[in-house]
Motif scaffolding. Structure first.
Motif, mmCIF file in Angstrom:
data_model
loop_
_atom_site.group_PDB
_atom_site.id
_atom_site.type_symbol
_atom_site.label_atom_id
_atom_site.label_comp_id
_atom_site.label_asym_id
_atom_site.label_seq_id
_atom_site.Cartn_x
_atom_site.Cartn_y
_atom_site.Cartn_z
ATOM 1 N N PHE A 113 29.894 45.127 30.695
ATOM 2 C CA PHE A 113 30.608 45.534 29.482
ATOM 3 C C PHE A 113 30.540 47.044 29.299
ATOM 4 C CE2 PHE A 113 30.600 46.381 24.865
ATOM 5 C CZ PHE A 113 31.854 45.868 24.537
ATOM 6 N N ILE A 114 29.366 47.616 29.516
ATOM 7 C CA ILE A 114 29.182 49.066 29.372
ATOM 8 C C ILE A 114 29.985 49.815 30.430
ATOM 9 C CG2 ILE A 114 27.496 50.938 29.530
ATOM 10 C CD1 ILE A 114 25.416 48.969 28.382
ATOM 11 N N MET A 115 30.015 49.262 31.658
ATOM 12 C CA MET A 115 30.698 49.913 32.785
ATOM 13 C C MET A 115 32.208 49.688 32.764
ATOM 14 S SD MET A 115 28.015 48.711 35.756
ATOM 15 C CE MET A 115 29.050 49.307 37.098
ATOM 16 N N GLY A 116 32.669 48.727 31.939
ATOM 17 C CA GLY A 116 34.085 48.384 31.969
ATOM 18 C C GLY A 116 34.450 47.560 33.194
ATOM 19 N N LYS A 117 33.475 46.819 33.711
ATOM 20 C CA LYS A 117 33.665 46.022 34.918
ATOM 21 C C LYS A 117 34.174 44.635 34.540
ATOM 22 C CE LYS A 117 32.918 45.722 39.430
ATOM 23 N NZ LYS A 117 33.343 46.724 40.423
ATOM 24 N N PRO A 118 35.253 44.162 35.134
ATOM 25 C CA PRO A 118 35.743 42.816 34.801
ATOM 26 C C PRO A 118 34.753 41.747 35.243
ATOM 27 C CG PRO A 118 36.949 43.693 36.684
ATOM 28 C CD PRO A 118 36.114 44.817 36.139
ATOM 29 N N TYR A 119 34.598 40.720 34.429
ATOM 30 C CA TYR A 119 33.649 39.657 34.745
ATOM 31 C C TYR A 119 34.177 38.322 34.243
ATOM 32 C CZ TYR A 119 32.317 39.889 29.805
ATOM 33 O OH TYR A 119 32.333 39.861 28.435
ATOM 34 N N ALA A 120 33.657 37.271 34.849
ATOM 35 C CA ALA A 120 33.921 35.910 34.399
ATOM 36 C C ALA A 120 32.593 35.243 34.101
ATOM 37 C CB ALA A 120 34.698 35.127 35.455
ATOM 38 N N VAL A 121 32.637 34.172 33.321
ATOM 39 C CA VAL A 121 31.418 33.467 32.909
ATOM 40 C C VAL A 121 31.492 32.004 33.338
ATOM 41 C CG1 VAL A 121 30.078 32.643 30.923
ATOM 42 C CG2 VAL A 121 30.988 34.975 30.938
ATOM 43 N N GLU A 122 30.392 31.497 33.843
ATOM 44 C CA GLU A 122 30.203 30.062 33.995
ATOM 45 C C GLU A 122 29.270 29.631 32.871
ATOM 46 O OE1 GLU A 122 30.721 28.983 38.720
ATOM 47 O OE2 GLU A 122 28.706 29.215 37.908
ATOM 48 N N LEU A 123 29.788 28.919 31.894
ATOM 49 C CA LEU A 123 28.971 28.489 30.759
ATOM 50 C C LEU A 123 28.428 27.099 31.045
ATOM 51 C CD1 LEU A 123 27.920 29.375 28.027
ATOM 52 C CD2 LEU A 123 29.869 28.244 26.969
ATOM 53 N N ALA A 124 27.121 27.036 31.305
ATOM 54 C CA ALA A 124 26.513 25.802 31.803
ATOM 55 C C ALA A 124 25.723 25.029 30.761
ATOM 56 C CB ALA A 124 25.593 26.121 32.982
ATOM 57 N N ALA A 125 25.502 25.613 29.587
ATOM 58 C CA ALA A 125 24.675 24.924 28.593
ATOM 59 C C ALA A 125 24.868 25.563 27.232
ATOM 60 C CB ALA A 125 23.198 24.961 28.989
ATOM 61 N N ALA A 365 38.176 26.423 42.809
ATOM 62 C CA ALA A 365 38.611 27.489 43.716
ATOM 63 C C ALA A 365 39.910 28.120 43.236
ATOM 64 C CB ALA A 365 38.773 26.934 45.130
ATOM 65 N N GLU A 366 40.846 27.309 42.767
ATOM 66 C CA GLU A 366 42.122 27.827 42.286
ATOM 67 C C GLU A 366 41.930 28.678 41.031
ATOM 68 O OE1 GLU A 366 45.823 28.994 42.067
ATOM 69 O OE2 GLU A 366 44.966 27.887 43.757
ATOM 70 N N PHE A 367 41.000 28.263 40.166
ATOM 71 C CA PHE A 367 40.714 29.018 38.948
ATOM 72 C C PHE A 367 40.210 30.413 39.292
ATOM 73 C CE2 PHE A 367 37.468 30.254 35.742
ATOM 74 C CZ PHE A 367 38.292 30.410 34.642
ATOM 75 N N PHE A 368 39.213 30.494 40.188
ATOM 76 C CA PHE A 368 38.660 31.795 40.554
ATOM 77 C C PHE A 368 39.646 32.605 41.396
ATOM 78 C CE2 PHE A 368 34.579 29.647 39.604
ATOM 79 C CZ PHE A 368 34.102 30.561 38.676
ATOM 80 N N ARG A 369 40.461 31.947 42.213
ATOM 81 C CA ARG A 369 41.461 32.659 43.015
ATOM 82 C C ARG A 369 42.440 33.406 42.108
ATOM 83 N NH1 ARG A 369 43.378 28.646 45.545
ATOM 84 N NH2 ARG A 369 42.068 28.810 47.405
ATOM 85 N N GLN A 370 42.862 32.741 41.052
ATOM 86 C CA GLN A 370 43.797 33.373 40.125
ATOM 87 C C GLN A 370 43.136 34.521 39.360
ATOM 88 O OE1 GLN A 370 46.995 32.529 40.177
ATOM 89 N NE2 GLN A 370 47.457 34.187 38.733
ATOM 90 N N LEU A 371 41.878 34.309 38.973
ATOM 91 C CA LEU A 371 41.148 35.370 38.272
ATOM 92 C C LEU A 371 40.991 36.600 39.147
ATOM 93 C CD1 LEU A 371 38.172 33.739 36.312
ATOM 94 C CD2 LEU A 371 40.120 34.974 35.379
ATOM 95 N N PHE A 372 40.582 36.361 40.392
ATOM 96 C CA PHE A 372 40.350 37.473 41.300
ATOM 97 C C PHE A 372 41.657 38.197 41.596
ATOM 98 C CE2 PHE A 372 36.675 34.806 43.160
ATOM 99 C CZ PHE A 372 35.885 35.127 42.064
ATOM 100 N N LYS A 373 42.743 37.457 41.690
ATOM 101 C CA LYS A 373 44.055 38.037 41.974
ATOM 102 C C LYS A 373 44.489 38.972 40.849
ATOM 103 C CE LYS A 373 48.866 36.694 42.885
ATOM 104 N NZ LYS A 373 49.811 35.540 43.023
ATOM 105 N N GLU A 374 44.164 38.579 39.617
ATOM 106 C CA GLU A 374 44.611 39.349 38.444
ATOM 107 C C GLU A 374 43.705 40.506 38.106
ATOM 108 O OE1 GLU A 374 44.938 36.533 35.315
ATOM 109 O OE2 GLU A 374 46.654 35.476 36.192
#
Length: 376
Positions: A113-125, A365-374
């Protein structure tokens, strides 16, 4: 070479140039990233020294690496040198995925967040994942502030259950898909208990209070006192937080328990298939992996009334946390009622089909593929 950084609290083991993982996070877990187009996965997580511990297997892929090897405690995570190395890894990566709620994941996502780096979350609990651990209430309070903030701003969130998606909405893309991959599904439901003279009640998981081992012991004692002495509790797992064998012996229940220790993951389903009933009286639970595997074996399941179980099981098969009397009553009912036994066996097997490896691996895999593409 495209690289994704993955942050988690899991304890991997290391020795020389080799790294080892266990059933909670098998090597195939990371195929979702390779299938999505990345060639390298750099893991930021806790670690310890490999000394031949049971249940751990060598990570064979040369494209999975650990550029920062933290200690099993969280103290090393906060050293300036460690934070500096993590910063460099994040800067040089193409994308970041963090598992939450976790301590390591929270630090990494804060840096993103501080670096402005794009990220995704796996919410497991949910937030109660830390409630029974040391300083758990303080950690849960911290997560109650940070979790909604970072999830809302993630480029994408993969939820393990709809209840988490409802509670923690995101402005980015979202997916609801369990992290459990079933490779074994029983061909048909169960009709009856095979041997009524020896009803095998199974459990798989860490042998600690958080998983409700004390509740199982009290439920067994209740059953025996009520004259239901044809039960045999089979416990699969290790990491004992106390001498449960001694506690069971003092209670005069040694003849009703079998400890199998840590079982290789490929053998868990085989052993579960020999059970008649499965129980999971956890005090908190993220992804109920073992429960889903038991459902794949068409076992009737009794578990605690927690969000992760509510989406899997009928309300009739849920008991309040720590309620050993009701747990014993549910077990006894399944033993005595053939119709209920057949119903819950069939229901669980039908629900388990949605967790097949073939279905979920393609979806993730399709979910992360689309995220990475964008965003990568």
């Amino acid at each position: 070479m495209k690289r994704v950084v993955y942050a988690h609290d899991f304890v991997f083991l290391h020795k020389s140039n080799n790294s080892y993982t266990a059933v909670g996070m098998p090597e195939e877990y990371f195929t979702r990233f390779f299938d999505a187009g990345f060639q390298e996965v750099s893991i930021v997580s806790r670690g310890s020294f490999y000394q031949g511990q049971k249940g751990y297997e060598l990570i064979r892929s040369s494209t999975i690496n650990f550029p920062v090897k933290l200690n099993s405690s969280y103290i090393s995570l906060f050293s300036p040198s460690c934070l500096g190395r993590i910063y460099k890894i994040l800067k040089d990566s193409d994308f970041v995925v963090v598992n939450l709620p976790s301590i390591v994941g929270t630090i990494v996502v804060l840096m993103c967040f501080i670096m402005g780096k794009p990220y995704a979350v796996e919410l497991a609990a949910d937030l109660n994942a830390f409630s029974t651990k040391k300083f758990g209430k303080l950690v849960s309070l911290f997560h109650s502030i940070t979790l909604p903030f970072f999830i809302k701003r993630a480029k994408g969130v993969a939820y393990v259950g709809e209840h988490l998606q409802r509670r923690y909405p995101t402005q980015g893309s979202s997916l609801v898909a369990s992290n459990v991959n079933l490779k074994f599904l029983r061909p048909c439901a169960r009709v009856k208990i095979v041997d009524p003279e020896r009803v095998r009640v199974g459990f798989a998981g860490a042998l600690n209070r958080r998983k409700g081992i004390q509740t199982i012991i009290k439920a067994c004692e209740t059953l025996v006192n009520n004259g239901v002495d044809n039960v045999e509790f089979h416990l699969l797992g290790g990491h004992e937080d106390r001498d449960w064998s001694k506690i069971i012996y003092k209670a005069g229940l040694s003849n009703y328990f079998v400890f199998h220790g840590v079982v290789p993951h490929e053998k868990v389903a085989v052993m579960m298939d020999q059970f008649d009933i499965y129980i999971q009286p956890s005090y908190n639970e993220g992804i109920p992996r073992a429960t889903i595997e038991a459902m794949g074996c068409a076992l009737p399941v009794v578990a605690t009334d927690l969000p992760g179980f509510r989406v899997l099981l009928d309300n009739d098969m849920l008991v309040p946390v720590g309620d050993f009397l009701l747990l014993a009553k549910k077990i006894e009912h399944l033993i005595e009622s053939c119709s209920s036994y057949r119903k819950y066996s069939s229901d669980n097997l039908n629900r388990a089909t949605s967790f097949s490896y073939d279905k979920l691996s393609i979806t993730r895999a399709e979910f992360f593929r689309q995220l990475f593409k964008e965003h990568a």
